[in-house]
Design a protein around this motif. Structure first.
Motif, PDB file in Angstrom:
ATOM      1  N   LYS A 123      -9.246   1.154   0.991  1.00  0.00           N
ATOM      2  CA  LYS A 123      -9.542   0.580  -0.325  1.00  0.00           C
ATOM      3  C   LYS A 123      -9.468  -0.942  -0.295  1.00  0.00           C
ATOM      4  N   ARG A 155      -0.534   6.626   4.832  1.00  0.00           N
ATOM      5  CA  ARG A 155      -1.783   6.801   4.110  1.00  0.00           C
ATOM      6  C   ARG A 155      -2.818   5.809   4.636  1.00  0.00           C
ATOM      7  N   ARG A 203      -4.395   3.358   3.547  1.00  0.00           N
ATOM      8  CA  ARG A 203      -4.471   2.349   2.494  1.00  0.00           C
ATOM      9  C   ARG A 203      -5.525   1.288   2.791  1.00  0.00           C
ATOM     10  N   SER A 223     -10.638   7.889   0.887  1.00  0.00           N
ATOM     11  CA  SER A 223      -9.448   8.023   1.728  1.00  0.00           C
ATOM     12  C   SER A 223      -8.769   9.367   1.492  1.00  0.00           C
ATOM     13  N   ASP A 224      -8.566   9.706   0.215  1.00  0.00           N
ATOM     14  CA  ASP A 224      -7.966  10.998  -0.108  1.00  0.00           C
ATOM     15  C   ASP A 224      -8.884  12.135   0.324  1.00  0.00           C
ATOM     16  N   GLY A 251      -8.483  12.968   3.888  1.00  0.00           N
ATOM     17  CA  GLY A 251      -7.146  13.530   4.012  1.00  0.00           C
ATOM     18  C   GLY A 251      -6.480  13.376   5.363  1.00  0.00           C
ATOM     19  N   GLY A 306     -10.193   4.659  -2.532  1.00  0.00           N
ATOM     20  CA  GLY A 306      -9.093   5.620  -2.621  1.00  0.00           C
ATOM     21  C   GLY A 306      -9.584   7.054  -2.613  1.00  0.00           C
ATOM     22  N   LEU A 307     -10.691   7.299  -3.315  1.00  0.00           N
ATOM     23  CA  LEU A 307     -11.269   8.642  -3.353  1.00  0.00           C
ATOM     24  C   LEU A 307     -11.701   9.087  -1.961  1.00  0.00           C
ATOM     25  N   CYS A 352      -7.654   4.640  11.111  1.00  0.00           N
ATOM     26  CA  CYS A 352      -6.579   4.307  10.165  1.00  0.00           C
ATOM     27  C   CYS A 352      -5.794   3.104  10.672  1.00  0.00           C
TER      28      CYS A 352
END
Length: 502
Positions: free
Chosen positions: A360, A355, A357, A95-96, A99, A92-93, A111
Protein backbone atom coordinates in the motif's frame (compact mmCIF):
# COMPACT_ATOMS: atom_id res chain seq x y z
CA UNK A 1 -18.70 -17.59 -0.31
CA UNK A 2 -17.54 -18.66 -3.75
CA UNK A 3 -15.66 -16.53 -6.29
CA UNK A 4 -18.86 -15.30 -7.95
CA UNK A 5 -20.32 -14.15 -4.63
CA UNK A 6 -16.95 -12.56 -3.85
CA UNK A 7 -17.17 -10.57 -7.08
CA UNK A 8 -20.71 -9.41 -6.29
CA UNK A 9 -19.95 -8.52 -2.68
CA UNK A 10 -16.72 -6.80 -3.69
CA UNK A 11 -18.46 -4.58 -6.23
CA UNK A 12 -21.10 -3.61 -3.68
CA UNK A 13 -18.45 -2.88 -1.06
CA UNK A 14 -16.36 -0.70 -3.39
CA UNK A 15 -19.47 1.22 -4.50
CA UNK A 16 -20.46 1.72 -0.87
CA UNK A 17 -17.03 3.08 0.09
CA UNK A 18 -16.89 5.40 -2.91
CA UNK A 19 -20.32 6.76 -1.99
CA UNK A 20 -19.28 7.03 1.68
CA UNK A 21 -16.47 9.42 0.79
CA UNK A 22 -18.64 11.31 -1.70
CA UNK A 23 -21.26 12.00 0.99
CA UNK A 24 -19.07 12.24 4.09
CA UNK A 25 -19.78 15.96 4.53
CA UNK A 26 -23.44 15.09 5.10
CA UNK A 27 -22.64 12.86 8.09
CA UNK A 28 -22.15 13.86 11.72
CA UNK A 29 -18.54 13.53 12.80
CA UNK A 30 -19.44 11.72 16.02
CA UNK A 31 -21.96 8.85 16.22
CA UNK A 32 -25.22 9.12 18.15
CA UNK A 33 -24.62 6.13 20.41
CA UNK A 34 -24.12 5.59 24.11
CA UNK A 35 -21.75 3.05 25.67
CA UNK A 36 -23.23 -0.44 25.27
CA UNK A 37 -25.73 0.48 22.51
CA UNK A 38 -23.91 -1.52 19.85
CA UNK A 39 -23.48 -4.55 22.09
CA UNK A 40 -27.24 -4.59 22.68
CA UNK A 41 -27.88 -4.68 18.93
CA UNK A 42 -25.75 -7.78 18.39
CA UNK A 43 -26.64 -11.44 19.15
CA UNK A 44 -24.95 -12.96 22.18
CA UNK A 45 -23.77 -15.99 20.20
CA UNK A 46 -22.17 -16.49 16.80
CA UNK A 47 -24.48 -17.88 14.09
CA UNK A 48 -24.59 -21.66 13.72
CA UNK A 49 -25.36 -21.50 10.01
CA UNK A 50 -23.71 -19.36 7.32
CA UNK A 51 -25.47 -16.12 6.47
CA UNK A 52 -25.76 -14.74 2.92
CA UNK A 53 -23.41 -11.88 2.10
CA UNK A 54 -26.38 -9.59 1.47
CA UNK A 55 -27.49 -10.01 5.09
CA UNK A 56 -23.95 -9.52 6.40
CA UNK A 57 -23.57 -6.34 4.37
CA UNK A 58 -26.92 -5.03 5.57
CA UNK A 59 -25.84 -5.62 9.18
CA UNK A 60 -22.66 -3.72 8.41
CA UNK A 61 -24.70 -0.75 7.22
CA UNK A 62 -27.21 -1.00 10.07
CA UNK A 63 -24.85 -1.69 12.99
CA UNK A 64 -21.27 -0.83 12.09
CA UNK A 65 -21.61 2.42 10.14
CA UNK A 66 -23.88 4.16 12.71
CA UNK A 67 -21.26 3.41 15.38
CA UNK A 68 -18.19 4.86 13.71
CA UNK A 69 -16.52 8.19 14.28
CA UNK A 70 -15.99 9.65 10.83
CA UNK A 71 -12.26 10.29 10.94
CA UNK A 72 -12.18 11.49 7.35
CA UNK A 73 -14.89 14.08 7.71
CA UNK A 74 -13.56 17.58 6.96
CA UNK A 75 -14.97 18.53 10.38
CA UNK A 76 -12.87 15.92 12.18
CA UNK A 77 -10.10 17.95 13.82
CA UNK A 78 -9.05 15.72 16.73
CA UNK A 79 -5.76 13.97 17.51
CA UNK A 80 -3.79 13.83 14.22
CA UNK A 81 -4.66 12.58 10.73
CA UNK A 82 -5.10 8.89 10.07
CA UNK A 83 -4.10 8.29 6.50
CA UNK A 84 -6.31 7.00 3.76
CA UNK A 85 -6.51 7.18 -0.01
CA UNK A 86 -8.09 5.11 -2.73
CA UNK A 87 -4.60 4.03 -3.80
CA UNK A 88 -3.84 2.76 -0.30
CA UNK A 89 -7.23 1.04 0.03
CA UNK A 90 -6.61 -0.85 -3.21
CA UNK A 91 -3.09 -1.72 -2.07
CA UNK A 92 -4.48 -3.06 1.19
CA UNK A 93 -7.18 -5.02 -0.62
CA UNK A 94 -4.69 -6.63 -2.96
CA UNK A 95 -2.32 -7.36 -0.08
CA UNK A 96 -5.08 -9.03 1.92
CA UNK A 97 -6.31 -10.71 -1.25
CA UNK A 98 -3.14 -12.69 -1.87
CA UNK A 99 -2.91 -13.43 1.85
CA UNK A 100 0.84 -13.92 2.19
CA UNK A 101 3.20 -13.98 5.15
CA UNK A 102 6.65 -12.47 4.82
CA UNK A 103 8.65 -13.59 7.86
CA UNK A 104 11.51 -14.92 5.67
CA UNK A 105 12.59 -14.15 2.11
CA UNK A 106 11.49 -17.53 0.75
CA UNK A 107 8.10 -17.22 2.48
CA UNK A 108 7.32 -14.44 -0.05
CA UNK A 109 10.31 -12.83 -1.77
CA UNK A 110 8.38 -9.78 -2.99
CA UNK A 111 7.18 -8.99 0.55
CA UNK A 112 10.80 -8.44 1.60
CA UNK A 113 12.20 -6.90 -1.57
CA UNK A 114 9.37 -4.43 -2.23
CA UNK A 115 9.76 -3.25 1.36
CA UNK A 116 13.51 -2.78 0.83
CA UNK A 117 12.87 -0.62 -2.23
CA UNK A 118 9.89 1.30 -0.78
CA UNK A 119 11.76 2.15 2.41
CA UNK A 120 14.72 3.46 0.40
CA UNK A 121 12.38 5.54 -1.75
CA UNK A 122 10.76 7.03 1.34
CA UNK A 123 14.07 7.66 3.14
CA UNK A 124 15.35 9.60 0.13
CA UNK A 125 12.12 11.61 -0.13
CA UNK A 126 12.46 12.60 3.54
CA UNK A 127 16.14 13.50 3.21
CA UNK A 128 17.44 10.92 5.69
CA UNK A 129 21.19 10.19 5.75
CA UNK A 130 22.55 7.47 3.45
CA UNK A 131 23.41 5.35 6.47
CA UNK A 132 19.69 4.63 6.92
CA UNK A 133 19.26 3.19 3.43
CA UNK A 134 18.92 -0.53 2.78
CA UNK A 135 20.93 -0.03 -0.41
CA UNK A 136 23.84 1.57 1.44
CA UNK A 137 26.95 -0.54 1.88
CA UNK A 138 26.68 -0.23 5.66
CA UNK A 139 24.50 -2.16 8.11
CA UNK A 140 21.63 0.34 8.25
CA UNK A 141 18.20 0.07 6.70
CA UNK A 142 14.47 0.57 6.98
CA UNK A 143 11.61 -1.66 8.09
CA UNK A 144 7.84 -1.23 8.34
CA UNK A 145 6.53 -1.62 11.88
CA UNK A 146 2.88 -1.60 12.92
CA UNK A 147 3.01 1.74 14.74
CA UNK A 148 5.32 4.37 16.21
CA UNK A 149 4.58 2.74 19.57
CA UNK A 150 6.15 -0.49 18.31
CA UNK A 151 9.13 1.38 16.91
CA UNK A 152 9.78 3.10 20.26
CA UNK A 153 9.64 -0.23 22.09
CA UNK A 154 11.80 -1.99 19.50
CA UNK A 155 14.38 0.78 19.88
CA UNK A 156 14.28 0.54 23.67
CA UNK A 157 14.76 -3.23 23.68
CA UNK A 158 17.60 -3.00 21.18
CA UNK A 159 19.23 -0.24 23.23
CA UNK A 160 18.95 -2.38 26.34
CA UNK A 161 20.60 -5.34 24.63
CA UNK A 162 23.33 -3.17 23.12
CA UNK A 163 24.15 -1.61 26.47
CA UNK A 164 24.46 -5.04 28.11
CA UNK A 165 26.82 -6.19 25.36
CA UNK A 166 28.94 -3.04 25.80
CA UNK A 167 29.10 -3.44 29.57
CA UNK A 168 30.00 -7.14 29.29
CA UNK A 169 32.94 -6.27 27.09
CA UNK A 170 34.17 -4.03 29.89
CA UNK A 171 33.33 -6.57 32.61
CA UNK A 172 32.84 -10.22 31.50
CA UNK A 173 31.58 -11.09 34.99
CA UNK A 174 28.80 -8.49 34.84
CA UNK A 175 25.55 -9.43 36.59
CA UNK A 176 23.14 -8.68 33.72
CA UNK A 177 19.99 -8.70 35.84
CA UNK A 178 21.48 -6.24 38.31
CA UNK A 179 22.72 -3.99 35.51
CA UNK A 180 19.36 -3.89 33.74
CA UNK A 181 17.51 -2.50 36.72
CA UNK A 182 19.91 0.46 36.68
CA UNK A 183 19.08 1.45 33.09
CA UNK A 184 17.28 4.75 32.59
CA UNK A 185 15.47 6.20 29.57
CA UNK A 186 14.71 9.87 28.98
CA UNK A 187 12.21 11.92 27.00
CA UNK A 188 10.19 15.13 27.14
CA UNK A 189 7.23 15.64 29.46
CA UNK A 190 5.28 16.38 26.24
CA UNK A 191 5.95 12.91 24.83
CA UNK A 192 3.25 10.59 23.56
CA UNK A 193 1.89 8.07 26.06
CA UNK A 194 3.51 5.33 23.94
CA UNK A 195 6.94 6.46 25.14
CA UNK A 196 5.99 5.98 28.77
CA UNK A 197 4.38 2.66 27.92
CA UNK A 198 7.59 1.48 26.25
CA UNK A 199 9.37 2.02 29.56
CA UNK A 200 6.71 -0.06 31.32
CA UNK A 201 6.81 -2.88 28.75
CA UNK A 202 10.59 -2.83 28.50
CA UNK A 203 11.12 -2.68 32.29
CA UNK A 204 13.15 0.51 32.10
CA UNK A 205 12.70 3.62 34.20
CA UNK A 206 11.45 6.40 31.92
CA UNK A 207 12.18 9.95 33.07
CA UNK A 208 9.91 12.64 31.65
CA UNK A 209 12.09 15.75 31.62
CA UNK A 210 10.70 19.26 31.83
CA UNK A 211 10.52 20.98 28.46
CA UNK A 212 11.12 24.67 27.93
CA UNK A 213 8.35 27.27 27.66
CA UNK A 214 7.80 26.27 24.03
CA UNK A 215 7.40 22.58 24.81
CA UNK A 216 10.90 21.57 23.64
CA UNK A 217 13.32 19.30 25.45
CA UNK A 218 16.72 20.99 25.54
CA UNK A 219 20.19 19.51 25.73
CA UNK A 220 21.13 21.12 29.05
CA UNK A 221 18.07 19.54 30.72
CA UNK A 222 19.00 16.08 29.42
CA UNK A 223 22.65 16.49 30.42
CA UNK A 224 21.71 17.50 33.97
CA UNK A 225 19.36 14.51 34.33
CA UNK A 226 22.01 12.06 33.12
CA UNK A 227 24.61 13.50 35.48
CA UNK A 228 22.19 13.17 38.39
CA UNK A 229 21.48 9.54 37.54
CA UNK A 230 25.11 8.59 37.02
CA UNK A 231 25.92 10.08 40.44
CA UNK A 232 23.34 7.65 41.88
CA UNK A 233 24.97 4.68 40.17
CA UNK A 234 22.33 4.47 37.43
CA UNK A 235 23.08 3.93 33.73
CA UNK A 236 21.63 6.20 31.01
CA UNK A 237 20.55 3.92 28.17
CA UNK A 238 17.86 5.36 25.85
CA UNK A 239 16.54 8.74 24.74
CA UNK A 240 13.42 9.48 22.70
CA UNK A 241 13.62 12.79 20.86
CA UNK A 242 10.22 14.06 19.75
CA UNK A 243 9.92 15.79 16.39
CA UNK A 244 6.32 16.95 16.65
CA UNK A 245 4.87 16.20 20.08
CA UNK A 246 1.28 14.99 20.29
CA UNK A 247 -0.13 17.87 22.30
CA UNK A 248 1.61 20.88 20.76
CA UNK A 249 3.54 19.58 17.75
CA UNK A 250 6.70 20.98 19.36
CA UNK A 251 10.17 19.87 18.32
CA UNK A 252 12.85 18.78 20.76
CA UNK A 253 16.32 20.23 20.19
CA UNK A 254 17.83 17.19 18.45
CA UNK A 255 21.06 19.05 17.60
CA UNK A 256 21.59 19.63 21.34
CA UNK A 257 20.38 16.23 22.50
CA UNK A 258 22.35 14.20 19.95
CA UNK A 259 25.91 15.04 21.09
CA UNK A 260 24.99 14.26 24.70
CA UNK A 261 23.69 10.83 23.68
CA UNK A 262 26.82 10.14 21.63
CA UNK A 263 29.09 11.20 24.49
CA UNK A 264 27.31 8.82 26.89
CA UNK A 265 26.90 5.88 24.46
CA UNK A 266 23.13 6.25 24.74
CA UNK A 267 20.74 5.14 21.97
CA UNK A 268 18.91 8.09 20.40
CA UNK A 269 15.50 7.28 18.90
CA UNK A 270 13.69 10.01 16.94
CA UNK A 271 9.89 9.84 17.12
CA UNK A 272 8.58 11.88 14.19
CA UNK A 273 5.27 10.02 13.96
CA UNK A 274 3.15 12.89 12.61
CA UNK A 275 5.40 15.75 11.57
CA UNK A 276 8.08 13.58 9.99
CA UNK A 277 6.06 13.32 6.78
CA UNK A 278 6.55 17.08 6.24
CA UNK A 279 10.25 16.44 5.67
CA UNK A 280 9.30 15.56 2.09
CA UNK A 281 8.99 19.36 1.69
CA UNK A 282 12.40 21.02 1.41
CA UNK A 283 11.34 23.97 3.58
CA UNK A 284 11.07 21.67 6.63
CA UNK A 285 14.39 19.84 6.23
CA UNK A 286 15.96 22.05 8.90
CA UNK A 287 14.02 19.96 11.41
CA UNK A 288 16.54 17.18 10.73
CA UNK A 289 19.42 19.16 12.26
CA UNK A 290 21.18 16.65 14.49
CA UNK A 291 19.94 13.53 12.66
CA UNK A 292 23.56 12.39 12.30
CA UNK A 293 23.43 11.40 15.99
CA UNK A 294 20.28 9.26 15.72
CA UNK A 295 20.39 5.48 16.03
CA UNK A 296 16.79 5.07 14.85
CA UNK A 297 14.12 7.24 13.27
CA UNK A 298 10.41 6.61 12.81
CA UNK A 299 7.53 8.27 10.94
CA UNK A 300 3.97 7.01 10.65
CA UNK A 301 3.20 6.79 6.94
CA UNK A 302 -0.33 6.00 8.12
CA UNK A 303 -0.75 9.49 9.58
CA UNK A 304 0.10 12.13 6.99
CA UNK A 305 1.35 10.16 4.01
CA UNK A 306 -2.03 9.00 2.68
CA UNK A 307 -1.41 5.36 3.67
CA UNK A 308 -4.01 3.44 5.67
CA UNK A 309 -3.13 2.10 9.10
CA UNK A 310 -0.93 0.24 9.91
CA UNK A 311 2.29 1.38 8.26
CA UNK A 312 5.03 2.90 10.45
CA UNK A 313 8.39 3.46 8.76
CA UNK A 314 11.40 2.88 11.00
CA UNK A 315 15.05 3.21 10.01
CA UNK A 316 18.10 2.12 12.00
CA UNK A 317 21.73 3.06 11.61
CA UNK A 318 22.90 -0.46 12.43
CA UNK A 319 20.47 -3.32 11.81
CA UNK A 320 22.75 -5.72 13.70
CA UNK A 321 21.61 -4.01 16.89
CA UNK A 322 18.10 -5.29 16.14
CA UNK A 323 19.27 -8.70 14.97
CA UNK A 324 21.35 -9.24 18.10
CA UNK A 325 18.36 -8.34 20.25
CA UNK A 326 15.65 -10.34 18.44
CA UNK A 327 17.33 -13.24 16.63
CA UNK A 328 15.77 -16.52 17.80
CA UNK A 329 16.48 -19.40 15.41
CA UNK A 330 14.39 -22.41 14.46
CA UNK A 331 15.17 -25.07 11.85
CA UNK A 332 11.93 -24.42 9.98
CA UNK A 333 12.84 -20.73 9.58
CA UNK A 334 16.10 -21.31 7.73
CA UNK A 335 16.30 -19.00 4.73
CA UNK A 336 18.26 -18.94 1.49
CA UNK A 337 21.86 -17.71 1.30
CA UNK A 338 22.45 -14.68 -0.91
CA UNK A 339 25.39 -12.55 -1.90
CA UNK A 340 22.99 -9.63 -2.26
CA UNK A 341 22.17 -7.69 0.90
CA UNK A 342 18.65 -8.88 1.76
CA UNK A 343 17.34 -8.19 5.28
CA UNK A 344 15.75 -10.97 7.32
CA UNK A 345 13.01 -8.71 8.65
CA UNK A 346 11.75 -11.16 11.27
CA UNK A 347 14.80 -10.12 13.30
CA UNK A 348 13.93 -6.42 12.99
CA UNK A 349 10.65 -6.57 14.91
CA UNK A 350 8.86 -8.20 17.83
CA UNK A 351 6.34 -10.50 16.07
CA UNK A 352 7.39 -13.28 13.70
CA UNK A 353 4.53 -12.81 11.22
CA UNK A 354 4.77 -9.94 8.76
CA UNK A 355 1.98 -8.32 6.74
CA UNK A 356 2.66 -7.10 3.22
CA UNK A 357 2.47 -3.46 4.33
CA UNK A 358 4.88 -2.25 1.66
CA UNK A 359 2.31 -2.81 -1.09
CA UNK A 360 0.00 0.00 0.00
CA UNK A 361 2.94 2.36 0.63
CA UNK A 362 4.29 1.55 -2.84
CA UNK A 363 0.86 2.11 -4.40
CA UNK A 364 0.56 5.55 -2.75
CA UNK A 365 4.02 6.73 -3.80
CA UNK A 366 3.39 5.58 -7.38
CA UNK A 367 -0.16 6.93 -7.51
CA UNK A 368 0.55 10.42 -6.09
CA UNK A 369 4.20 10.90 -6.90
CA UNK A 370 6.44 12.89 -4.57
CA UNK A 371 5.01 16.18 -5.80
CA UNK A 372 1.43 15.07 -5.16
CA UNK A 373 2.25 14.18 -1.55
CA UNK A 374 4.14 17.44 -1.05
CA UNK A 375 1.18 19.37 -2.37
CA UNK A 376 -1.18 17.52 -0.01
CA UNK A 377 0.94 18.26 3.08
CA UNK A 378 1.50 21.89 2.12
CA UNK A 379 -2.24 22.33 1.60
CA UNK A 380 -2.96 21.02 5.11
CA UNK A 381 -0.43 23.43 6.61
CA UNK A 382 -1.85 26.32 4.57
CA UNK A 383 -5.39 25.51 5.77
CA UNK A 384 -4.22 25.49 9.40
CA UNK A 385 -2.61 28.90 8.87
CA UNK A 386 -5.84 30.16 7.29
CA UNK A 387 -7.85 29.00 10.30
CA UNK A 388 -5.38 30.76 12.60
CA UNK A 389 -5.78 33.96 10.56
CA UNK A 390 -9.58 33.83 10.95
CA UNK A 391 -9.33 33.28 14.69
CA UNK A 392 -6.69 35.95 15.29
CA UNK A 393 -9.16 38.54 13.98
CA UNK A 394 -11.46 37.73 16.94
CA UNK A 395 -10.05 39.18 20.18
CA UNK A 396 -12.06 36.77 22.34
CA UNK A 397 -9.60 34.01 21.44
CA UNK A 398 -5.93 33.47 22.15
CA UNK A 399 -3.81 31.23 19.94
CA UNK A 400 -0.83 29.75 21.73
CA UNK A 401 1.62 28.36 21.13
CA UNK A 402 2.13 29.45 17.56
CA UNK A 403 0.52 27.09 15.02
CA UNK A 404 2.74 24.17 14.05
CA UNK A 405 2.28 22.11 10.88
CA UNK A 406 -1.45 21.32 10.62
CA UNK A 407 -2.19 22.06 14.31
CA UNK A 408 -3.62 25.20 15.89
CA UNK A 409 -4.12 25.45 19.68
CA UNK A 410 -6.43 28.07 21.14
CA UNK A 411 -8.40 29.13 24.19
CA UNK A 412 -10.90 31.76 25.23
CA UNK A 413 -9.57 34.90 26.89
CA UNK A 414 -11.94 34.23 29.80
CA UNK A 415 -9.89 31.22 30.92
CA UNK A 416 -10.04 27.49 31.53
CA UNK A 417 -13.65 27.03 32.67
CA UNK A 418 -15.26 28.68 29.67
CA UNK A 419 -12.74 27.14 27.24
CA UNK A 420 -13.60 23.72 28.62
CA UNK A 421 -17.33 24.48 28.39
CA UNK A 422 -16.88 25.63 24.79
CA UNK A 423 -15.32 22.29 23.81
CA UNK A 424 -18.00 20.34 25.68
CA UNK A 425 -20.82 22.22 23.96
CA UNK A 426 -19.29 21.73 20.52
CA UNK A 427 -18.69 18.03 21.09
CA UNK A 428 -22.28 17.42 22.25
CA UNK A 429 -23.59 18.59 18.87
CA UNK A 430 -21.46 15.94 17.08
CA UNK A 431 -20.87 18.18 14.05
CA UNK A 432 -17.30 19.10 14.88
CA UNK A 433 -14.73 17.09 16.82
CA UNK A 434 -11.67 18.49 18.59
CA UNK A 435 -9.83 17.44 21.75
CA UNK A 436 -8.25 19.29 24.63
CA UNK A 437 -4.62 19.94 25.39
CA UNK A 438 -2.51 21.82 27.92
CA UNK A 439 0.01 24.62 27.46
CA UNK A 440 1.75 26.33 30.36
CA UNK A 441 -0.81 24.81 32.72
CA UNK A 442 -3.72 26.30 30.82
CA UNK A 443 -6.58 24.46 29.15
CA UNK A 444 -6.40 24.67 25.37
CA UNK A 445 -8.37 23.23 22.45
CA UNK A 446 -6.47 21.55 19.62
CA UNK A 447 -7.77 21.81 16.07
CA UNK A 448 -5.92 19.79 13.44
CA UNK A 449 -6.44 19.63 9.70
CA UNK A 450 -6.94 15.89 9.34
CA UNK A 451 -9.06 14.90 6.35
CA UNK A 452 -7.57 14.78 2.86
CA UNK A 453 -10.92 16.22 1.69
CA UNK A 454 -10.70 19.42 3.77
CA UNK A 455 -10.82 22.68 1.80
CA UNK A 456 -11.12 26.39 2.58
CA UNK A 457 -14.92 26.21 2.79
CA UNK A 458 -14.65 23.40 5.35
CA UNK A 459 -12.23 25.45 7.45
CA UNK A 460 -14.60 28.42 7.34
CA UNK A 461 -17.48 26.14 8.36
CA UNK A 462 -15.50 24.84 11.34
CA UNK A 463 -14.53 28.36 12.35
CA UNK A 464 -18.14 29.54 12.15
CA UNK A 465 -19.29 26.65 14.34
CA UNK A 466 -16.66 27.53 16.95
CA UNK A 467 -17.45 31.26 16.73
CA UNK A 468 -21.21 30.77 16.99
CA UNK A 469 -20.87 28.44 19.94
CA UNK A 470 -18.61 31.00 21.63
CA UNK A 471 -21.23 33.71 20.96
CA UNK A 472 -23.91 31.68 22.75
CA UNK A 473 -21.64 30.65 25.59
CA UNK A 474 -20.31 34.13 26.30
CA UNK A 475 -23.75 35.73 26.04
CA UNK A 476 -25.12 33.23 28.56
CA UNK A 477 -22.12 33.81 30.78
CA UNK A 478 -22.65 37.57 30.65
CA UNK A 479 -26.33 37.12 31.60
CA UNK A 480 -25.31 34.81 34.43
CA UNK A 481 -22.76 37.31 35.76
CA UNK A 482 -25.30 40.13 35.52
CA UNK A 483 -27.86 38.03 37.38
CA UNK A 484 -25.33 37.23 40.10
CA UNK A 485 -24.45 40.91 40.40
CA UNK A 486 -28.12 41.93 40.76
CA UNK A 487 -28.66 39.20 43.34
CA UNK A 488 -25.61 40.40 45.28
CA UNK A 489 -26.81 44.03 45.17
CA UNK A 490 -30.29 43.01 46.37
CA UNK A 491 -28.68 40.99 49.09
CA UNK A 492 -26.63 43.96 50.22
CA UNK A 493 -29.77 46.15 50.18
CA UNK A 494 -31.59 43.66 52.38
CA UNK A 495 -28.68 43.63 54.80
CA UNK A 496 -28.72 47.44 54.98
CA UNK A 497 -32.51 47.51 55.60
CA UNK A 498 -32.12 44.95 58.34
CA UNK A 499 -29.33 46.91 59.96
CA UNK A 500 -31.41 50.14 59.88
CA UNK A 501 -34.42 48.41 61.47
CA UNK A 502 -32.20 47.29 64.29
Amino acid sequence: MDSQQFREFGREAIDFLANYYDTIRDRDVLPSVQPGDIIKKLPKDAPEQPEPWQQIFQDYKDVVIPGITNWHSPQFHAYYPTGTSFASIIGGLLSDGIGIMGFTWIASPVCTELEVVSMDWLAKLLGLPEEFLNSHSGPGGGVLQGSASEAILVGLLAAKDKMIRRLKKQDPDLDEDLAKIKFVAYTSDHCNSAVEKAGVLGSMKMRLLESDINGRLRGKTLKKAMEEDKALGLIPCYVVCNLGTTGLCSFDAMDEIGPICRENNVWLHVDAAYAGSALICQEYRHLLNGIEYADSFDVNAHKWFLVNFDCSAMWVRDSYDLINAFDVQRVYLEDVDSEIKIPDYRHWQMPLGRRFRALKLWFVMKSYGAEGIRSYIRRHISLAQYFAKLMKADNRFIIEPEPSMGLVCFRLVQGDLLTKKLLENITKKKKLFMVRGSFRNQYIIRIVICSQLTNIEDVELSWNKIKNEANTLLENDAVHIKSQTITTIHGMENICVTEKSK
